[in-house]
Design an enzyme around this catalytic site. Structure first.
Site, mmCIF file in Angstrom:
data_model
loop_
_atom_site.group_PDB
_atom_site.id
_atom_site.type_symbol
_atom_site.label_atom_id
_atom_site.label_comp_id
_atom_site.label_asym_id
_atom_site.label_seq_id
_atom_site.Cartn_x
_atom_site.Cartn_y
_atom_site.Cartn_z
ATOM 1 N N ARG A 164 0.836 -1.210 0.000
ATOM 2 C CA ARG A 164 0.000 0.000 0.000
ATOM 3 C C ARG A 164 0.870 1.258 0.000
ATOM 4 O O ARG A 164 0.566 2.245 0.667
ATOM 5 C CB ARG A 164 -0.948 0.023 1.203
ATOM 6 N N SER A 239 -10.592 0.222 3.623
ATOM 7 C CA SER A 239 -9.714 -0.295 4.686
ATOM 8 C C SER A 239 -8.950 0.855 5.340
ATOM 9 O O SER A 239 -8.237 1.592 4.667
ATOM 10 C CB SER A 239 -8.721 -1.306 4.110
ATOM 11 N N GLU A 335 -3.655 2.809 6.721
ATOM 12 C CA GLU A 335 -3.626 2.716 5.250
ATOM 13 C C GLU A 335 -4.178 3.999 4.644
ATOM 14 O O GLU A 335 -3.773 4.430 3.577
ATOM 15 C CB GLU A 335 -4.452 1.516 4.773
#
Length: 339
Positions: A164, A239, A335
């Site tokens: 990520r 997320s 994230e």
């Protein structure tokens, strides 16, 4: 190209946070991007590059200019026997691009179906799902330097992709505007990924014995629709935390203590543990503090039930980090991009 002042960003972030930007502009083509960058008035003003606003949490007004990239276009660069090189403009909606590729029977990104966001921002974030990341098929990125106005090509290696993460999220953050992203996809002999998560179970419930790129995409969409809240119905940014990685010794200890702990064997002798499971085991799934909450079906997703401030959602995230660390001695990394 119209630059707006004191502009509300509530409709431009999927959390639905009501903050404003000092200036706001939507750029619909490469020509408009170049024209804007040459505008003397905005050269020294802080800039924030915005895609679909699906992976960002605003905690305050932005005292600068928010630049929303809307350029469109999908072009075939070249065809080989087994592969296709295809370029998508940064402003293309990611799900639309995935669907386009599926219609053309191009494989490689079907596991990334139904992810909110745009192509450009997806590359910045190195989006991933069900064992696949955008870097797995990415060929190169075209981007323009905000200061010099020069266009530069970034190979996959130069993008420095991580979990990520990419160079555009770290050392080159807000220094380049991504114009387009090129992918290398399969035309036939598609490599299918069904082992991660619950894809195989979903395919079984669909009575699919020989999966292909279409049924895998359908299975992923089914799972995501059941488990993840629609940002159009309830504010969220997908997320909120990254899934943590631990070494095998740490995992063995955790597995003895929690025999049912779900995991995924990753590279470099690391074990990926699911952050949603950790949050749920910490007793935080479904909790709500004011209008900020943890989603009742997917603990990895924080939601805005109506009028939560970004700062309130961030405080909830810190509470989750603290509680999970106290219970498991595992640090959860964000994230989401916090502004």
């Amino acid at each position: 190209m119209e630059v707006k002042e004191k502009f509300s960003l509530k409709k431009y972030n999927t959390f639905g946070i009501d903050v404003s930007a000092r200036y706001f502009v939507e750029l619909n083509s490469v020509d408009e991007i170049m024209e804007f960058l040459k505008t003397e008035k905005f050269k020294k003003i802080p800039k924030l590059i915005l895609g679909a606003g699906s992976n960002i949490l605003f905690t305050k007004d932005f005292d600068g200019i928010v630049i929303k990239i809307n350029n469109k276009g999908i072009d075939i660069l070249r065809k080989e026997k087994d592969f296709i090189f295809i370029k998508a403009a940064a402003g293309e909606v990611w799900s639309d691009f995935v669907n386009y590729c599926l219609e053309k029977k191009y494989g490689g990104i079907e596991n990334l179906s139904l992810i909110y966001g745009n192509v450009g921002s997806g590359a910045v974030q190195n989006i991933g799902a069900y064992g696949v990341e955008i870097k797995d098929t990415l060929h190169e990125i075209n981007a323009v330097n905000i200061e010099t106005h020069e266009t530069k090509r970034f190979s996959k290696a130069k993008c420095k992709f991580g979990y990520r993460d990419s160079i555009f999220k770290s050392e080159l953050k807000n220094k380049f505007i991504i114009i387009s992203v090129a992918f290398k996809l399969t035309r036939n002999n598609h490599l299918l990924f069904t082992k991660y998560g619950s894809i195989e179970k979903e395919l079984e419930s669909m009575k699919v014995k020989e999966p292909d790129i279409f049924t895998i995409s359908k299975a992923v969409c089914n799972i995501r629709k059941r488990r993840l809240p629609n940002p159009e119905e309830i504010g969220n940014g997908g997320s909120f935390f990254k899934n943590p990685f631990v070494d095998k010794n740490t995992f063995s200890y955790l597995q003895m203590k929690y025999p049912g702990i779900p995991y995924f064997e990753a590279k470099d002798n690391k074990i990926k543990i699911f952050a949603g499971w950790l949050i749920e085991q910490a007793g935080l799934k479904g909790i709500r503090i004011g209008d900020a909450g943890v989603h009742k079906e997917q603990a990895l997703v924080l939601v805005n039930y109506g009028n939560a401030k970004g700062s309130e959602i961030l405080e909830l995230a810190k509470k989750i980090q603290k509680t999970v660390f106290e219970k498991f001695k595992i640090s959860l990394e964000l994230e989401i991009n916090v502004i």
